[in-house]
Design an enzyme around this catalytic site. Structure first.
Site, mmCIF file in Angstrom:
data_model
loop_
_atom_site.group_PDB
_atom_site.id
_atom_site.type_symbol
_atom_site.label_atom_id
_atom_site.label_comp_id
_atom_site.label_asym_id
_atom_site.label_seq_id
_atom_site.Cartn_x
_atom_site.Cartn_y
_atom_site.Cartn_z
ATOM 1 N N GLN A 85 115.588 40.629 52.429
ATOM 2 C CA GLN A 85 116.480 39.560 52.862
ATOM 3 C C GLN A 85 117.416 39.194 51.719
ATOM 4 O O GLN A 85 116.967 38.727 50.671
ATOM 5 C CB GLN A 85 115.706 38.315 53.299
ATOM 6 N N CYS A 91 116.185 34.581 57.645
ATOM 7 C CA CYS A 91 114.787 35.027 57.800
ATOM 8 C C CYS A 91 114.367 35.101 59.260
ATOM 9 O O CYS A 91 113.546 35.943 59.629
ATOM 10 C CB CYS A 91 113.840 34.121 57.015
ATOM 11 N N ASP A 180 107.893 40.384 55.114
ATOM 12 C CA ASP A 180 108.625 39.214 54.605
ATOM 13 C C ASP A 180 109.744 39.718 53.712
ATOM 14 O O ASP A 180 109.489 40.298 52.651
ATOM 15 C CB ASP A 180 107.653 38.319 53.822
#
Length: 226
Positions: A85, A91, A180
């Protein structure tokens, strides 16, 4: 993560439809992590999203975990689609991309799907290259912005600091992965099965909650067959 910023995205199920995902699978809220509440979630489940607060406790854990994995190593399947990211507040979109990208064998797309086109073109890229590719993808950015504006609450400004973060859990090759974009790599949480995936993913979600017991800002969403 300076540079490009998007509006924060709520868990808006219409977002995936706008990106060309057919409604045969849909996101639904998980109302609690107790067995009787998990039993209400439609099955099968192919992905779980967790929205959680980024606190000092979490940040210190994240750095410890990263150092431990770098020291001990872990085996990540080459079949895992993972991206970094680099866009502020993206996100939610990256969590959705992770959920969908790792379940293309069961999900169905419209012929002109912007998301399917993005996945096909980025599949062989590194996590960093995927992030740069998303920065240049106008169709996903525009869809994200309109979906963020349509969210249930008033959208914050682009400059407002948001301390909530989306991550995805998926089952790839019988292993549970936490994806993530703020982390340098996927995190492997052991083995799982299609039948036990939701329960296994929520065990990890409970650990996030246990690290910040005074926090209430947790949301769990499951991608289930409609």
């Amino acid at each position: 993560m300076e540079g490009q910023r998007w509006l924060p995205l709520e868990a808006n199920p219409d977002f995936l439809r706008q990106l060309g995902l057919q409604p045969s699978w849909q996101f639904g809220d998980v109302y609690g992590l107790e067995p009787e509440l998990l039993s209400m979630v439609p099955r099968p489940v192919c992905a779980v999203l967790l929205l959680f607060p980024v606190t000092e406790k979490y940040e210190s854990f994240r750095l410890e975990e990263e150092a431990k994995i770098k020291l001990q190593g872990q085996e990540v399947s080459p079949g895992v689609y993972f991206m970094k990211q680099t866009i502020g507040n993206a996100c939610g979109t990256i969590g959705l991309i992770h959920a969908v990208a790792n379940n293309q064998g069961v999900l169905e797309f419209e012929p002109d799907s912007a998301l399917k086109k993005f996945l096909d073109q980025s599949s062989s890229m590194s996590p960093e290259e995927k992030a740069a590719f998303l920065e240049r993808d106008e169709s996903i950015r525009v869809t994200h912005e309109s979906s963020a504006q349509e969210g249930q609450t008033e959208a914050p400004s682009l400059d407002e600091k948001v301390d909530l973060h989306f991550i995805a859990f998926v089952n790839v090759g019988g292993h549970l992965y936490e994806l993530d974009g703020r982390k340098p790599f996927p995190v492997v949480h052991g083995k799982t099965t299609e039948d036990n995936f939701l329960e296994d993913a929520t065990v990890v979600c409970k650990r996030f909650m246990a690290r910040d017991p005074e926090e209430l800002r947790f949301t769990v969403v499951a991608l289930s067959r409609a």
